[in-house]
Motif scaffolding. Structure first.
Motif, PDB file in Angstrom:
ATOM      1  N   LEU A  35       0.831  -1.201   0.000  1.00  0.00           N
ATOM      2  CA  LEU A  35       0.000   0.000   0.000  1.00  0.00           C
ATOM      3  C   LEU A  35       0.868   1.254   0.000  1.00  0.00           C
ATOM      4  O   LEU A  35       0.596   2.214  -0.735  1.00  0.00           O
ATOM      5  CB  LEU A  35      -0.922  -0.001   1.215  1.00  0.00           C
ATOM      6  CG  LEU A  35      -1.796   1.245   1.388  1.00  0.00           C
ATOM      7  CD1 LEU A  35      -2.750   1.403   0.212  1.00  0.00           C
ATOM      8  CD2 LEU A  35      -2.567   1.170   2.705  1.00  0.00           C
ATOM      9  N   GLU A  39       1.058   4.210  -2.981  1.00  0.00           N
ATOM     10  CA  GLU A  39       0.734   5.606  -2.690  1.00  0.00           C
ATOM     11  C   GLU A  39       1.807   6.565  -3.192  1.00  0.00           C
ATOM     12  O   GLU A  39       1.500   7.648  -3.685  1.00  0.00           O
ATOM     13  CB  GLU A  39       0.529   5.789  -1.186  1.00  0.00           C
ATOM     14  CG  GLU A  39      -0.762   5.143  -0.680  1.00  0.00           C
ATOM     15  CD  GLU A  39      -0.900   5.231   0.827  1.00  0.00           C
ATOM     16  OE1 GLU A  39       0.129   5.477   1.498  1.00  0.00           O
ATOM     17  OE2 GLU A  39      -2.018   5.042   1.327  1.00  0.00           O
ATOM     18  N   ARG A  76      -6.717  -5.714   3.536  1.00  0.00           N
ATOM     19  CA  ARG A  76      -6.924  -4.304   3.881  1.00  0.00           C
ATOM     20  C   ARG A  76      -7.874  -3.635   2.891  1.00  0.00           C
ATOM     21  O   ARG A  76      -7.708  -3.754   1.672  1.00  0.00           O
ATOM     22  CB  ARG A  76      -5.591  -3.560   3.882  1.00  0.00           C
ATOM     23  CG  ARG A  76      -4.628  -3.974   4.983  1.00  0.00           C
ATOM     24  CD  ARG A  76      -3.343  -3.164   4.862  1.00  0.00           C
ATOM     25  NE  ARG A  76      -3.603  -1.742   5.043  1.00  0.00           N
ATOM     26  CZ  ARG A  76      -3.427  -1.084   6.188  1.00  0.00           C
ATOM     27  NH1 ARG A  76      -3.000  -1.741   7.259  1.00  0.00           N
ATOM     28  NH2 ARG A  76      -3.665   0.209   6.266  1.00  0.00           N
ATOM     29  N   GLU A  77      -8.841  -2.895   3.426  1.00  0.00           N
ATOM     30  CA  GLU A  77      -9.807  -2.223   2.562  1.00  0.00           C
ATOM     31  C   GLU A  77      -9.146  -1.119   1.746  1.00  0.00           C
ATOM     32  O   GLU A  77      -9.463  -0.936   0.561  1.00  0.00           O
ATOM     33  CB  GLU A  77     -10.949  -1.642   3.396  1.00  0.00           C
ATOM     34  CG  GLU A  77     -12.053  -1.024   2.551  1.00  0.00           C
ATOM     35  CD  GLU A  77     -13.258  -0.602   3.371  1.00  0.00           C
ATOM     36  OE1 GLU A  77     -14.285  -0.246   2.770  1.00  0.00           O
ATOM     37  OE2 GLU A  77     -13.159  -0.633   4.619  1.00  0.00           O
ATOM     38  N   ASP A  78      -8.203  -0.377   2.352  1.00  0.00           N
ATOM     39  CA  ASP A  78      -7.552   0.702   1.609  1.00  0.00           C
ATOM     40  C   ASP A  78      -6.711   0.151   0.462  1.00  0.00           C
ATOM     41  O   ASP A  78      -6.658   0.736  -0.626  1.00  0.00           O
ATOM     42  CB  ASP A  78      -6.703   1.584   2.533  1.00  0.00           C
ATOM     43  CG  ASP A  78      -5.837   0.790   3.500  1.00  0.00           C
ATOM     44  OD1 ASP A  78      -5.788  -0.451   3.391  1.00  0.00           O
ATOM     45  OD2 ASP A  78      -5.211   1.418   4.377  1.00  0.00           O
ATOM     46  N   LEU A  79      -6.083  -1.003   0.669  1.00  0.00           N
ATOM     47  CA  LEU A  79      -5.318  -1.626  -0.409  1.00  0.00           C
ATOM     48  C   LEU A  79      -6.249  -2.131  -1.502  1.00  0.00           C
ATOM     49  O   LEU A  79      -5.955  -1.999  -2.694  1.00  0.00           O
ATOM     50  CB  LEU A  79      -4.471  -2.778   0.140  1.00  0.00           C
ATOM     51  CG  LEU A  79      -3.664  -3.571  -0.891  1.00  0.00           C
ATOM     52  CD1 LEU A  79      -2.732  -2.663  -1.678  1.00  0.00           C
ATOM     53  CD2 LEU A  79      -2.881  -4.690  -0.206  1.00  0.00           C
ATOM     54  N   TYR A  80      -7.385  -2.688  -1.088  1.00  0.00           N
ATOM     55  CA  TYR A  80      -8.362  -3.167  -2.081  1.00  0.00           C
ATOM     56  C   TYR A  80      -8.778  -2.041  -3.022  1.00  0.00           C
ATOM     57  O   TYR A  80      -8.807  -2.210  -4.245  1.00  0.00           O
ATOM     58  CB  TYR A  80      -9.588  -3.743  -1.381  1.00  0.00           C
ATOM     59  CG  TYR A  80     -10.731  -4.011  -2.337  1.00  0.00           C
ATOM     60  CD1 TYR A  80     -10.729  -5.131  -3.156  1.00  0.00           C
ATOM     61  CD2 TYR A  80     -11.795  -3.109  -2.441  1.00  0.00           C
ATOM     62  CE1 TYR A  80     -11.761  -5.365  -4.057  1.00  0.00           C
ATOM     63  CE2 TYR A  80     -12.826  -3.337  -3.338  1.00  0.00           C
ATOM     64  CZ  TYR A  80     -12.807  -4.463  -4.140  1.00  0.00           C
ATOM     65  OH  TYR A  80     -13.820  -4.677  -5.040  1.00  0.00           O
ATOM     66  N   HIS A  81      -9.099  -0.881  -2.463  1.00  0.00           N
ATOM     67  CA  HIS A  81      -9.539   0.234  -3.304  1.00  0.00           C
ATOM     68  C   HIS A  81      -8.411   0.747  -4.196  1.00  0.00           C
ATOM     69  O   HIS A  81      -8.666   1.264  -5.289  1.00  0.00           O
ATOM     70  CB  HIS A  81     -10.095   1.359  -2.435  1.00  0.00           C
ATOM     71  CG  HIS A  81     -11.413   1.018  -1.798  1.00  0.00           C
ATOM     72  ND1 HIS A  81     -12.539   0.719  -2.535  1.00  0.00           N
ATOM     73  CD2 HIS A  81     -11.778   0.903  -0.495  1.00  0.00           C
ATOM     74  CE1 HIS A  81     -13.540   0.449  -1.716  1.00  0.00           C
ATOM     75  NE2 HIS A  81     -13.108   0.547  -0.477  1.00  0.00           N
ATOM     76  N   ARG A  82      -7.181   0.595  -3.743  1.00  0.00           N
ATOM     77  CA  ARG A  82      -6.040   1.008  -4.558  1.00  0.00           C
ATOM     78  C   ARG A  82      -5.880   0.138  -5.797  1.00  0.00           C
ATOM     79  O   ARG A  82      -5.567   0.623  -6.882  1.00  0.00           O
ATOM     80  CB  ARG A  82      -4.755   0.948  -3.732  1.00  0.00           C
ATOM     81  CG  ARG A  82      -4.495   2.174  -2.888  1.00  0.00           C
ATOM     82  CD  ARG A  82      -4.067   3.334  -3.761  1.00  0.00           C
ATOM     83  NE  ARG A  82      -3.771   4.529  -2.973  1.00  0.00           N
ATOM     84  CZ  ARG A  82      -3.338   5.659  -3.499  1.00  0.00           C
ATOM     85  NH1 ARG A  82      -3.154   5.742  -4.802  1.00  0.00           N
ATOM     86  NH2 ARG A  82      -3.104   6.696  -2.735  1.00  0.00           N
TER      87      ARG A  82
END
Length: 242
Positions: A35, A39, A76-82
């Motif tokens: 992640l 970024e 991880r949800e933030d990684l999924y959206h990435r």
């Protein structure tokens, strides 16, 4: 410890594309590092004290439903959206019967009629292939070895892996079920290009979102098993599909 710079796979992919296969299997510590890279696209090679800015495009592949893994706390949800900015859903091999013959010919290395008896080929075509292409490729290797050891002119039923030879196919799809599956695949493909339901409806010839919703709901009530390999439709209609 390391005492020199090492590019690693990310550094080696500079200026190109890096495929991360089975991304759903990586542990949470690696997810955090990935992640961070997604970024800012910065790495620090092993043994170096300097950060390096990279220009690398990432393609991720998985056989898991990552939204389910997010809900379970495994991803991880933030990684999924990435990584889910653009998704392509490939139906399981059991839903792509036309591809089975092509794959068998490719991995066997020749025309099917010169390698398999009709009876063996029929069983291979109707097998469920729950392991998808990997399972088919391994089966071809097994059959080629057994054919060679037994000195057979063609791969016959006795050369098939036990699970393929003993498999009893489920009932054939009705015409209505086949039509439903075809339309659902088109809807799934359209959701891979756009998230706008009106655009999806127009792409598959259903005119508006009400007709699209009606078809999804009706087919789920009649043929719920068809939705197993359609994660994008599930994502857009959680109130219907649960």
């Amino acid at each position: 410890g390391a005492d020199r710079d090492a590019d690693g796979i990310f550094g080696q992919a500079q200026g190109g594309i890096l495929l991360l296969d089975e991304i759903g299997e990586i542990d949470t510590n690696i997810q955090v590092k990935l992640l961070r890279f997604l970024e800012d696209h910065i790495i620090r090679p092993v043994g170096s004290s300097k950060d390096i800015q990279l220009d690398v495009q990432i393609i991720a592949a998985t056989n898991r439903n990552l939204k389910d893994e997010v809900a379970k706390g495994n991803f991880r949800e933030d990684l999924y959206h990435r990584i889910a900015a653009w998704t392509i859903s490939i139906p399981p091999l059991r839903e792509r019967k036309d591809d089975i013959a092509l794959l068998l010919e490719y991995y066997a290395g020749g025309p099917l009629k010169e390698i398999f008896t009709p009876e063996a080929l029929e069983k291979l075509m109707h097998y469920s292939w729950s392991g998808n292409i990997r399972a088919l490729r391994n089966a071809v290797k097994f059959m080629a070895t057994k054919r060679r050891i037994e000195g057979k002119p063609l791969v016959d039923v006795s050369c098939l892996p036990d699970d393929v030879r003993e498999y009893i196919p489920s009932r054939a799809h009705s015409i209505e079920e086949q039509q439903a599956l075809m339309l659902l695949r088109h809807i799934e493909e359209a959701f891979g290009v756009t998230t706008r339901k009106q655009t999806v409806a127009e792409k598959v010839g259903l005119e508006n979102i009400d007709n699209l919703r009606y078809r999804v709901k009706t087919y789920f009530q009649k043929f719920p098993a068809l939705f197993e390999g359609l994660p994008l439709i599930r994502q857009h209609y959680p109130d219907i599909l649960g």
